[in-house]
Design a protein around this motif. Structure first.
Motif, PDB file in Angstrom:
ATOM      1  N   VAL A 175       5.658 -29.837  -3.324  1.00 28.63           N
ATOM      2  CA  VAL A 175       4.469 -30.034  -2.498  1.00 28.63           C
ATOM      3  C   VAL A 175       3.257 -29.564  -3.306  1.00 28.63           C
ATOM      4  CG1 VAL A 175       3.302 -29.431  -0.331  1.00 28.63           C
ATOM      5  CG2 VAL A 175       5.783 -29.453  -0.407  1.00 28.63           C
ATOM      6  N   ASN A 176       2.206 -30.367  -3.298  1.00 34.46           N
ATOM      7  CA  ASN A 176       0.946 -29.925  -3.888  1.00 34.46           C
ATOM      8  C   ASN A 176       0.117 -29.285  -2.792  1.00 34.46           C
ATOM      9  OD1 ASN A 176       0.697 -30.457  -6.721  1.00 34.46           O
ATOM     10  ND2 ASN A 176       0.883 -32.631  -6.218  1.00 34.46           N
ATOM     11  N   MET A 177      -0.244 -28.038  -3.003  1.00 33.76           N
ATOM     12  CA  MET A 177      -1.035 -27.304  -2.019  1.00 33.76           C
ATOM     13  C   MET A 177      -2.273 -26.768  -2.726  1.00 33.76           C
ATOM     14  SD  MET A 177       0.849 -27.198   0.865  1.00 33.76           S
ATOM     15  CE  MET A 177       0.320 -25.793   1.793  1.00 33.76           C
ATOM     16  N   GLY A 178      -3.417 -27.291  -2.386  1.00 37.27           N
ATOM     17  CA  GLY A 178      -4.652 -26.770  -2.948  1.00 37.27           C
ATOM     18  C   GLY A 178      -4.676 -26.761  -4.462  1.00 37.27           C
ATOM     19  N   GLY A 179      -4.096 -27.780  -5.073  1.00 39.60           N
ATOM     20  CA  GLY A 179      -4.097 -27.864  -6.523  1.00 39.60           C
ATOM     21  C   GLY A 179      -2.996 -27.069  -7.207  1.00 39.60           C
ATOM     22  N   VAL A 180      -2.158 -26.401  -6.424  1.00 36.79           N
ATOM     23  CA  VAL A 180      -1.047 -25.636  -6.987  1.00 36.79           C
ATOM     24  C   VAL A 180       0.254 -26.296  -6.538  1.00 36.79           C
ATOM     25  CG1 VAL A 180       0.138 -23.406  -7.031  1.00 36.79           C
ATOM     26  CG2 VAL A 180      -2.356 -23.477  -6.989  1.00 36.79           C
ATOM     27  N   GLY A 181       1.137 -26.543  -7.493  1.00 36.31           N
ATOM     28  CA  GLY A 181       2.433 -27.131  -7.167  1.00 36.31           C
ATOM     29  C   GLY A 181       3.413 -26.060  -6.717  1.00 36.31           C
ATOM     30  N   ILE A 182       4.065 -26.325  -5.596  1.00 33.41           N
ATOM     31  CA  ILE A 182       5.117 -25.435  -5.126  1.00 33.41           C
ATOM     32  C   ILE A 182       6.366 -26.269  -4.861  1.00 33.41           C
ATOM     33  CG2 ILE A 182       3.477 -23.804  -4.080  1.00 33.41           C
ATOM     34  CD1 ILE A 182       4.392 -24.872  -1.332  1.00 33.41           C
ATOM     35  N   ALA A 183       7.492 -25.603  -4.785  1.00 23.60           N
ATOM     36  CA  ALA A 183       8.736 -26.267  -4.400  1.00 23.60           C
ATOM     37  C   ALA A 183       9.474 -25.334  -3.450  1.00 23.60           C
ATOM     38  CB  ALA A 183       9.593 -26.593  -5.617  1.00 23.60           C
ATOM     39  N   ILE A 184      10.140 -25.939  -2.480  1.00 20.36           N
ATOM     40  CA  ILE A 184      10.854 -25.178  -1.460  1.00 20.36           C
ATOM     41  C   ILE A 184      12.296 -25.690  -1.376  1.00 20.36           C
ATOM     42  CG2 ILE A 184      10.770 -24.322   0.918  1.00 20.36           C
ATOM     43  CD1 ILE A 184       7.829 -25.287   1.000  1.00 20.36           C
ATOM     44  N   PRO A 185      13.078 -25.476  -2.443  1.00 22.74           N
ATOM     45  CA  PRO A 185      14.454 -25.976  -2.435  1.00 22.74           C
ATOM     46  C   PRO A 185      15.337 -25.202  -1.460  1.00 22.74           C
ATOM     47  CG  PRO A 185      14.007 -24.736  -4.442  1.00 22.74           C
ATOM     48  CD  PRO A 185      12.725 -24.807  -3.689  1.00 22.74           C
TER      49      PRO A 185
ATOM     50  N   LEU B  85      -0.998 -15.534  -5.965  1.00 25.52           N
ATOM     51  CA  LEU B  85       0.443 -15.522  -6.211  1.00 25.52           C
ATOM     52  C   LEU B  85       0.790 -16.029  -7.603  1.00 25.52           C
ATOM     53  CD1 LEU B  85       1.807 -16.720  -2.751  1.00 25.52           C
ATOM     54  CD2 LEU B  85       2.116 -14.455  -3.777  1.00 25.52           C
ATOM     55  N   THR B  86       0.111 -17.071  -8.058  1.00 22.41           N
ATOM     56  CA  THR B  86       0.427 -17.620  -9.385  1.00 22.41           C
ATOM     57  C   THR B  86       0.062 -16.648 -10.501  1.00 22.41           C
ATOM     58  OG1 THR B  86      -1.688 -18.781  -9.586  1.00 22.41           O
ATOM     59  CG2 THR B  86       0.166 -20.031  -8.665  1.00 22.41           C
ATOM     60  N   GLU B  87      -0.818 -15.689 -10.210  1.00 22.44           N
ATOM     61  CA  GLU B  87      -1.239 -14.714 -11.224  1.00 22.44           C
ATOM     62  C   GLU B  87      -0.416 -13.424 -11.179  1.00 22.44           C
ATOM     63  OE1 GLU B  87      -5.413 -14.351 -10.413  1.00 22.44           O
ATOM     64  OE2 GLU B  87      -5.851 -16.332 -11.247  1.00 22.44           O
ATOM     65  N   CYS B  88       0.487 -13.309 -10.224  1.00 24.83           N
ATOM     66  CA  CYS B  88       1.271 -12.078 -10.069  1.00 24.83           C
ATOM     67  C   CYS B  88       2.236 -11.878 -11.229  1.00 24.83           C
ATOM     68  CB  CYS B  88       2.078 -12.105  -8.777  1.00 24.83           C
ATOM     69  SG  CYS B  88       1.092 -11.791  -7.320  1.00 24.83           S
ATOM     70  N   THR B  89       2.302 -10.631 -11.691  1.00 22.91           N
ATOM     71  CA  THR B  89       3.269 -10.273 -12.719  1.00 22.91           C
ATOM     72  C   THR B  89       4.226  -9.195 -12.211  1.00 22.91           C
ATOM     73  OG1 THR B  89       1.733  -8.636 -13.632  1.00 22.91           O
ATOM     74  CG2 THR B  89       1.704 -10.855 -14.620  1.00 22.91           C
ATOM     75  N   LYS B  90       3.976  -8.684 -11.009  1.00 25.71           N
ATOM     76  CA  LYS B  90       4.820  -7.630 -10.441  1.00 25.71           C
ATOM     77  C   LYS B  90       5.392  -8.072  -9.102  1.00 25.71           C
ATOM     78  CE  LYS B  90       2.257  -3.872 -12.552  1.00 25.71           C
ATOM     79  NZ  LYS B  90       1.265  -2.829 -12.307  1.00 25.71           N
ATOM     80  N   LYS B  91       6.661  -7.756  -8.899  1.00 29.58           N
ATOM     81  CA  LYS B  91       7.351  -8.101  -7.655  1.00 29.58           C
ATOM     82  C   LYS B  91       6.609  -7.556  -6.440  1.00 29.58           C
ATOM     83  CE  LYS B  91      11.839  -7.843  -9.895  1.00 29.58           C
ATOM     84  NZ  LYS B  91      13.157  -8.222  -9.481  1.00 29.58           N
ATOM     85  N   GLN B  92       6.173  -6.302  -6.541  1.00 27.25           N
ATOM     86  CA  GLN B  92       5.505  -5.645  -5.417  1.00 27.25           C
ATOM     87  C   GLN B  92       4.225  -6.384  -5.019  1.00 27.25           C
ATOM     88  OE1 GLN B  92       6.245  -4.232  -8.362  1.00 27.25           O
ATOM     89  NE2 GLN B  92       7.648  -2.536  -7.986  1.00 27.25           N
ATOM     90  N   ASP B  93       3.516  -6.956  -6.002  1.00 26.69           N
ATOM     91  CA  ASP B  93       2.279  -7.680  -5.707  1.00 26.69           C
ATOM     92  C   ASP B  93       2.571  -8.967  -4.937  1.00 26.69           C
ATOM     93  OD1 ASP B  93       0.747  -5.726  -6.924  1.00 26.69           O
ATOM     94  OD2 ASP B  93       0.645  -6.775  -8.842  1.00 26.69           O
ATOM     95  N   VAL B  94       3.622  -9.675  -5.330  1.00 31.93           N
ATOM     96  CA  VAL B  94       4.011 -10.898  -4.615  1.00 31.93           C
ATOM     97  C   VAL B  94       4.308 -10.559  -3.159  1.00 31.93           C
ATOM     98  CG1 VAL B  94       5.751 -12.729  -4.425  1.00 31.93           C
ATOM     99  CG2 VAL B  94       4.913 -12.037  -6.684  1.00 31.93           C
ATOM    100  N   ILE B  95       5.106  -9.534  -2.944  1.00 31.89           N
ATOM    101  CA  ILE B  95       5.487  -9.131  -1.587  1.00 31.89           C
ATOM    102  C   ILE B  95       4.264  -8.700  -0.780  1.00 31.89           C
ATOM    103  CG2 ILE B  95       6.804  -7.413  -0.261  1.00 31.89           C
ATOM    104  CD1 ILE B  95       8.897  -7.546  -2.591  1.00 31.89           C
ATOM    105  N   ARG B  96       3.400  -7.897  -1.385  1.00 25.48           N
ATOM    106  CA  ARG B  96       2.204  -7.412  -0.688  1.00 25.48           C
ATOM    107  C   ARG B  96       1.303  -8.572  -0.266  1.00 25.48           C
ATOM    108  NH1 ARG B  96      -2.527  -7.202  -2.527  1.00 25.48           N
ATOM    109  NH2 ARG B  96      -1.908  -7.226  -4.718  1.00 25.48           N
ATOM    110  N   ILE B  97       1.038  -9.506  -1.168  1.00 25.32           N
ATOM    111  CA  ILE B  97       0.159 -10.636  -0.870  1.00 25.32           C
ATOM    112  C   ILE B  97       0.719 -11.464   0.285  1.00 25.32           C
ATOM    113  CG2 ILE B  97      -0.678 -12.850  -1.777  1.00 25.32           C
ATOM    114  CD1 ILE B  97      -0.897 -11.345  -4.533  1.00 25.32           C
ATOM    115  N   ILE B  98       2.000 -11.749   0.249  1.00 26.27           N
ATOM    116  CA  ILE B  98       2.616 -12.561   1.301  1.00 26.27           C
ATOM    117  C   ILE B  98       2.572 -11.833   2.642  1.00 26.27           C
ATOM    118  CG2 ILE B  98       4.822 -13.484   2.117  1.00 26.27           C
ATOM    119  CD1 ILE B  98       5.323 -14.322  -0.825  1.00 26.27           C
TER     120      ILE B  98
END
Length: 156
Positions: free
Chosen positions: A56-66, A135-148
């Motif tokens: 899915v293209n969302m706001g110019g960022v490609g994501i996939a939800i397999p 999210l695409t700029e995250c390099t740490k697991k904790q940051d991904v979780i926090r943002i979501i």
């Protein structure tokens, strides 16, 4: 909230992969090793993706939800991969429109009724282009979780 139980072990920032198949191998293997899915999960993902693409293209960022059938899942979970460089998936509902995906939300759904709820919640969070960029700029697991989690709370 579907993100309450999001485990650091299931978040892979900086994921390196050359293809969707490699993404399935790496993220799928994580779900298997953490006890969420059966050994058949990865092959089932690959087979399903051929017939039912998940890009899915969302706001110019490609994501996939397999995701795949519940028969390959022990218990529900979401694994998240933030790819170092995008890989090719195909757009949901097509077999010829390419989506270069950077974010992967791999679902292990053990309840078919939860499947659509998971998809809706993921898409709701990802409709915000600022959240996607973060999210695409995250390099740490904790940051991904926090943002979501922060984004989901703001939507509640």
């Amino acid at each position: 909230m579907i993100w309450e139980d999001l485990k650091e072990e299931l978040v892979l920032p900086g994921l390196e992969a050359e293809s969707s198949g490699e993404v399935f191998e790496r993220l799928g293997r994580t779900l298997i090793e953490e006890g969420f899915c059966r050994e058949s999960y990865i092959d089932a993902l690959k087979a399903r993706e051929k017939d039912f693409p998940t890009g899915v293209n969302m706001g110019g960022v490609g994501i996939a939800i397999p995701h795949t059938d519940k028969s390959h899942v022990y218990k529900g979970a979401v694994a998240i991969g933030v790819l170092k460089k995008p890989v090719k998936f195909y757009q949901m509902g097509t077999t010829d429109e390419v989506v270069m995906a950077r974010l992967i939300f791999m679902l292990a759904v053990d309840d078919p009724e939860e499947h659509l709820v998971f998809l809706q919640r993921i898409l709701q969070i990802l409709q915000d282009s600022e959240t996607l960029k973060e999210l695409t700029e995250c390099t740490k697991k904790q940051d991904v979780i926090r943002i979501i989690k922060e984004k989901e709370q703001s939507l509640s």
